[in-house]
Design a protein around this motif. Structure first.
Motif, PDB file in Angstrom:
ATOM      1  N   ALA A  45     -24.937  52.631 -77.789  1.00  0.00           N
ATOM      2  CA  ALA A  45     -24.108  52.710 -78.912  1.00  0.00           C
ATOM      3  C   ALA A  45     -24.596  52.039 -80.119  1.00  0.00           C
ATOM      4  O   ALA A  45     -24.352  52.080 -81.309  1.00  0.00           O
ATOM      5  N   GLU A  46     -24.964  50.609 -79.567  1.00  0.00           N
ATOM      6  CA  GLU A  46     -25.556  49.878 -80.842  1.00  0.00           C
ATOM      7  C   GLU A  46     -26.869  50.364 -81.558  1.00  0.00           C
ATOM      8  O   GLU A  46     -26.892  50.238 -82.652  1.00  0.00           O
ATOM      9  N   ASN A  47     -27.803  50.373 -80.893  1.00  0.00           N
ATOM     10  CA  ASN A  47     -29.067  50.649 -81.373  1.00  0.00           C
ATOM     11  C   ASN A  47     -29.555  51.994 -81.229  1.00  0.00           C
ATOM     12  O   ASN A  47     -30.692  52.476 -81.872  1.00  0.00           O
ATOM     13  N   HIS A  48     -28.985  52.803 -80.392  1.00  0.00           N
ATOM     14  CA  HIS A  48     -29.283  54.122 -80.426  1.00  0.00           C
ATOM     15  C   HIS A  48     -30.919  54.452 -79.907  1.00  0.00           C
ATOM     16  O   HIS A  48     -31.608  55.394 -80.558  1.00  0.00           O
ATOM     17  N   GLN A  49     -31.451  53.465 -79.015  1.00  0.00           N
ATOM     18  CA  GLN A  49     -32.777  53.676 -78.654  1.00  0.00           C
ATOM     19  C   GLN A  49     -33.007  53.273 -77.233  1.00  0.00           C
ATOM     20  O   GLN A  49     -34.208  53.636 -76.676  1.00  0.00           O
ATOM     21  N   ARG A  50     -32.011  52.680 -76.399  1.00  0.00           N
ATOM     22  CA  ARG A  50     -32.142  52.535 -75.122  1.00  0.00           C
ATOM     23  C   ARG A  50     -31.417  53.419 -74.123  1.00  0.00           C
ATOM     24  O   ARG A  50     -30.233  53.131 -74.100  1.00  0.00           O
ATOM     25  N   GLY A  51     -31.972  54.362 -73.566  1.00  0.00           N
ATOM     26  CA  GLY A  51     -31.224  55.287 -72.650  1.00  0.00           C
ATOM     27  C   GLY A  51     -31.671  55.011 -71.081  1.00  0.00           C
ATOM     28  O   GLY A  51     -31.893  54.076 -70.648  1.00  0.00           O
ATOM     29  N   ILE A  52     -31.415  56.388 -70.574  1.00  0.00           N
ATOM     30  CA  ILE A  52     -31.657  56.299 -69.193  1.00  0.00           C
ATOM     31  C   ILE A  52     -32.651  57.411 -68.881  1.00  0.00           C
ATOM     32  O   ILE A  52     -32.686  58.337 -69.535  1.00  0.00           O
ATOM     33  N   ASP A  53     -33.412  57.014 -67.658  1.00  0.00           N
ATOM     34  CA  ASP A  53     -34.613  57.936 -67.356  1.00  0.00           C
ATOM     35  C   ASP A  53     -34.104  59.440 -66.484  1.00  0.00           C
ATOM     36  O   ASP A  53     -33.778  58.910 -65.561  1.00  0.00           O
ATOM     37  N   LEU A  54     -34.005  60.359 -66.849  1.00  0.00           N
ATOM     38  CA  LEU A  54     -33.799  61.581 -66.563  1.00  0.00           C
ATOM     39  C   LEU A  54     -34.809  62.636 -66.064  1.00  0.00           C
ATOM     40  O   LEU A  54     -34.685  63.696 -65.816  1.00  0.00           O
ATOM     41  N   SER A  55     -35.936  61.984 -66.250  1.00  0.00           N
ATOM     42  CA  SER A  55     -37.202  62.708 -66.031  1.00  0.00           C
ATOM     43  C   SER A  55     -37.548  63.474 -64.562  1.00  0.00           C
ATOM     44  O   SER A  55     -38.099  64.316 -64.311  1.00  0.00           O
ATOM     45  N   ASN A  56     -36.700  62.812 -63.560  1.00  0.00           N
ATOM     46  CA  ASN A  56     -36.666  63.248 -62.295  1.00  0.00           C
ATOM     47  C   ASN A  56     -35.723  64.068 -61.991  1.00  0.00           C
ATOM     48  O   ASN A  56     -35.338  64.571 -60.731  1.00  0.00           O
ATOM     49  N   VAL A  57     -34.685  64.368 -62.888  1.00  0.00           N
ATOM     50  CA  VAL A  57     -33.428  65.097 -62.700  1.00  0.00           C
ATOM     51  C   VAL A  57     -33.700  66.613 -62.403  1.00  0.00           C
ATOM     52  O   VAL A  57     -34.575  67.427 -63.095  1.00  0.00           O
ATOM     53  N   THR A  58     -33.451  67.240 -61.334  1.00  0.00           N
ATOM     54  CA  THR A  58     -33.599  68.740 -61.023  1.00  0.00           C
ATOM     55  C   THR A  58     -32.530  69.645 -61.292  1.00  0.00           C
ATOM     56  O   THR A  58     -32.816  70.778 -61.494  1.00  0.00           O
ATOM     57  N   SER A  59     -31.358  69.068 -61.431  1.00  0.00           N
ATOM     58  CA  SER A  59     -30.012  69.876 -61.648  1.00  0.00           C
ATOM     59  C   SER A  59     -28.993  69.194 -62.399  1.00  0.00           C
ATOM     60  O   SER A  59     -29.019  67.966 -61.908  1.00  0.00           O
ATOM     61  N   MET A  60     -28.117  70.020 -63.145  1.00  0.00           N
ATOM     62  CA  MET A  60     -27.222  69.457 -63.792  1.00  0.00           C
ATOM     63  C   MET A  60     -25.810  70.360 -63.322  1.00  0.00           C
ATOM     64  O   MET A  60     -25.802  71.515 -63.372  1.00  0.00           O
ATOM     65  N   LYS A  61     -24.648  69.697 -62.573  1.00  0.00           N
ATOM     66  CA  LYS A  61     -23.595  70.514 -62.249  1.00  0.00           C
ATOM     67  C   LYS A  61     -22.556  69.950 -63.324  1.00  0.00           C
ATOM     68  O   LYS A  61     -22.212  68.972 -63.375  1.00  0.00           O
ATOM     69  N   LEU A  62     -21.982  71.135 -63.997  1.00  0.00           N
ATOM     70  CA  LEU A  62     -21.091  70.730 -64.872  1.00  0.00           C
ATOM     71  C   LEU A  62     -19.582  71.377 -64.767  1.00  0.00           C
ATOM     72  O   LEU A  62     -19.553  72.592 -64.574  1.00  0.00           O
ATOM     73  N   LYS A  63     -18.652  70.523 -64.460  1.00  0.00           N
ATOM     74  CA  LYS A  63     -17.243  70.818 -64.040  1.00  0.00           C
ATOM     75  C   LYS A  63     -16.397  70.866 -65.269  1.00  0.00           C
ATOM     76  O   LYS A  63     -16.102  69.484 -65.685  1.00  0.00           O
ATOM     77  N   PHE A  64     -15.855  71.701 -65.789  1.00  0.00           N
ATOM     78  CA  PHE A  64     -15.050  71.584 -67.093  1.00  0.00           C
ATOM     79  C   PHE A  64     -14.084  72.751 -67.337  1.00  0.00           C
ATOM     80  O   PHE A  64     -14.301  74.087 -66.795  1.00  0.00           O
ATOM     81  N   ASP A  65     -13.046  72.631 -68.046  1.00  0.00           N
ATOM     82  CA  ASP A  65     -12.283  73.731 -68.539  1.00  0.00           C
ATOM     83  C   ASP A  65     -12.279  73.745 -69.749  1.00  0.00           C
ATOM     84  O   ASP A  65     -12.397  73.065 -70.509  1.00  0.00           O
TER      85      ASP A  65
END
Length: 503
Positions: free
Chosen positions: A90-110
């Motif tokens: 939130a402060e610098n908007h430049q240090r994130g997380i590495d998701l390059s090895n993510v194979t799927s995203m499960k989204l549960k929402f209403d």
């Protein structure tokens, strides 16, 4: 041994670990990231709308439940929108997380509202096209999917994401940077679709699950191979170093062994020289003492000048001369024996005994010792070195003289007889004090003696000479007191002559 066992234990453990790594590859490498209202957030979450770009749509986050919001879309911009963003830096908007090895995203929402589609954004920061503290410069990786009514869970694949066209147009990036990128994701957004419809929209995220692998299969197996290569290399390095140590230790041990062998050879030579010197001292002591005795006798006879003394003096001088010559012969024969050879030839046994008797019995007459020679066969011949056999006889006779010095009856007998073999036995018996029972075992051992001034070498030399001729020598008590020394020598034809190696 322990080093070897330890290494084998390490190998077994690594084999087991390798097998487990292959069998449970998915379980080990599986990576899972969860976001939900029930999990303490390590991000900043906020709701937003098109008010950011001048629109009039409104949005309100649910204060009672995180990750839930409502918005009212109004068509004051071309595509009105609202959404919820999880911001990881939130402060610098430049240090994130590495998701390059993510194979799927499960989204549960209403969701409740007029829109038929929903969009998801992954914003990726890269200094090649992004600026710090300006999240709008991050790459917009997006996907838009239909949301059928009543659906509780949607599974998305990162391979289906694409880069927003407007972002590519605005940033003018080269083709290699216009593809989706997930190596430094600074935020994740749930967004209304491109045809959202005006009116009320209500969202409630129950859970977001990102599934992937920490490493690709190729990287995983390359890692396993690398571990084994390092192990093999380490083992080879250890073995080479250990072999160098072993070679150095063996060379050192061989050098020590050679030094010890050299020392032993030196000590052996010194001992051999000592024994040779002792043997020479012992063997020469007798003829030199005899020479001295004969010369003393000749001197006394010449001083008295009685009738017949001159003849006896001449005999004594002749015996002294012959004994001195025999001393030289003893040295020569001992040297040959040390070299390992004796010269044997056929000799008449009676002549050998007569010759030595003429020397030894002269001293017996002076000491008042009775003596007798019994030869079983006057023509018997033996295959011997004459000087050495005479030396054995002289040693035994002189020992007998010494043994009888304190005896009341002093009698010496030299007797021969034929035995099986064909061998001839010569016996020298005396009426002395005999040999103590505790001295029997060491009788023929070098440097072991019962005499006060003895060297312990005479009987040892006798045994060496007899055994070199293929015979044996021993001692036994004489009936009536005293000792009998017996030894055997080989019988020979009258003309037999041979040169042989000593045993």
């Amino acid at each position: 041994m322990l080093r070897s066992l330890r290494f084998e234990a390490v190998i077994v453990c690594l084999l087991v670990l390798t097998l487990l790594a292959v069998v449970f590859e998915d379980a080990i490498l599986r990576q899972e990231i969860r976001f939900s209202p029930a999990i303490k957030p390590d991000y900043v979450g906020y709701a937003y709308s098109d008010e950011q770009i001048g629109g009039t749509s409104s949005v309100t986050a649910d204060a009672r439940e995180p990750m839930a919001w409502r918005c009212a879309l109004r068509r004051t911009v071309e595509i009105p929108y609202c959404g919820y963003e999880l911001l990881f830096d939130a402060e610098n908007h430049q240090r994130g997380i590495d998701l390059s090895n993510v194979t799927s995203m499960k989204l549960k929402f209403d969701y409740k509202g007029p829109s038929r589609t929903v969009r998801v954004f992954f914003k990726n920061y890269d200094p090649r096209y992004s600026l710090p503290k300006r999240s709008e410069t991050a790459k917009y990786n997006q996907i838009e999917f239909d949301y059928p009514r009543g659906t509780e869970e949607v599974t998305l694949a990162p391979d289906n994401f694409s880069v927003a066209e407007w972002w590519v147009t605005q940033h003018h990036v080269p083709p290699e940077l216009s593809r989706p990128q997930f190596d430094n994701v600074i935020s994740l957004s749930i967004h209304t679709g491109t045809v959202p419809g005006v009116g009320e929209h209500a969202f409630r995220i129950r859970e977001i699950v990102l599934e992937g692998r920490r490493l690709g299969a190729a990287q995983w197996y390359l890692g396993i191979i690398a571990v084994w290569l390092v192990l093999i290399g380490g083992f080879l390095f250890y073995r080479i170093a250990h072999l160098k140590e072993e070679i150095a230790a063996r060379e050192e041990a061989a050098e020590r062994e050679k030094t010890i062998q050299d020392q032993l050879i030196y000590v052996s030579r010194v001992n051999a020289m000592g024994e040779m010197g002792s043997a020479l001292a012992h063997e020469l002591n007798q003829p030199l003492a005899a020479v001295s005795n004969y010369m003393s006798i000749a001197k006394r006879l010449l001083i008295r000048q009685r009738e017949g003394d001159a003849a006896q003096a001449l005999d004594a001088i002749g015996a002294a001369q012959e004994t001195a010559l025999r001393a030289g012969e003893i040295i020569r024969r001992l040297r040959e024996m040390v070299r390992g050879s004796v010269t044997r030839q056929g000799e008449r046994l009676a002549e050998i005994i007569d010759k030595i008797g003429s020397i030894a019995f002269l001293e017996a007459d002076l000491q008042g010792i009775r003596h007798r020679v019994i030869v079983h066969d006057p023509d018997a011949h033996v295959l011997v070195d004459r000087i050495q056999v005479q030396q054995v006889l002289l040693n035994l006779i002189r020992n007998a003289f010494e043994a009888m010095q304190g005896s009341a009856v002093r009698s010496l007998v030299v007797e021969t007889r034929a035995v099986d073999g064909p061998m001839i036995e010569i016996a020298v018996s005396d009426t002395g004090s005999g040999i103590p029972s505790d001295a029997q075992d060491m009788l023929f051992t070098a440097f072991r003696t019962t005499k006060k001034d003895g060297m312990g070498i005479g009987l040892s030399i006798c045994r060496t000479i007899v055994e070199a001729h293929g015979g044996r020598i021993w001692a036994e008590p004489r009936a009536g007191g005293g000792t009998v020394f017996r030894f055997t020598i080989p019988e020979a034809a009258e003309t037999e002559d041979v040169s042989a190696k000593a045993a």
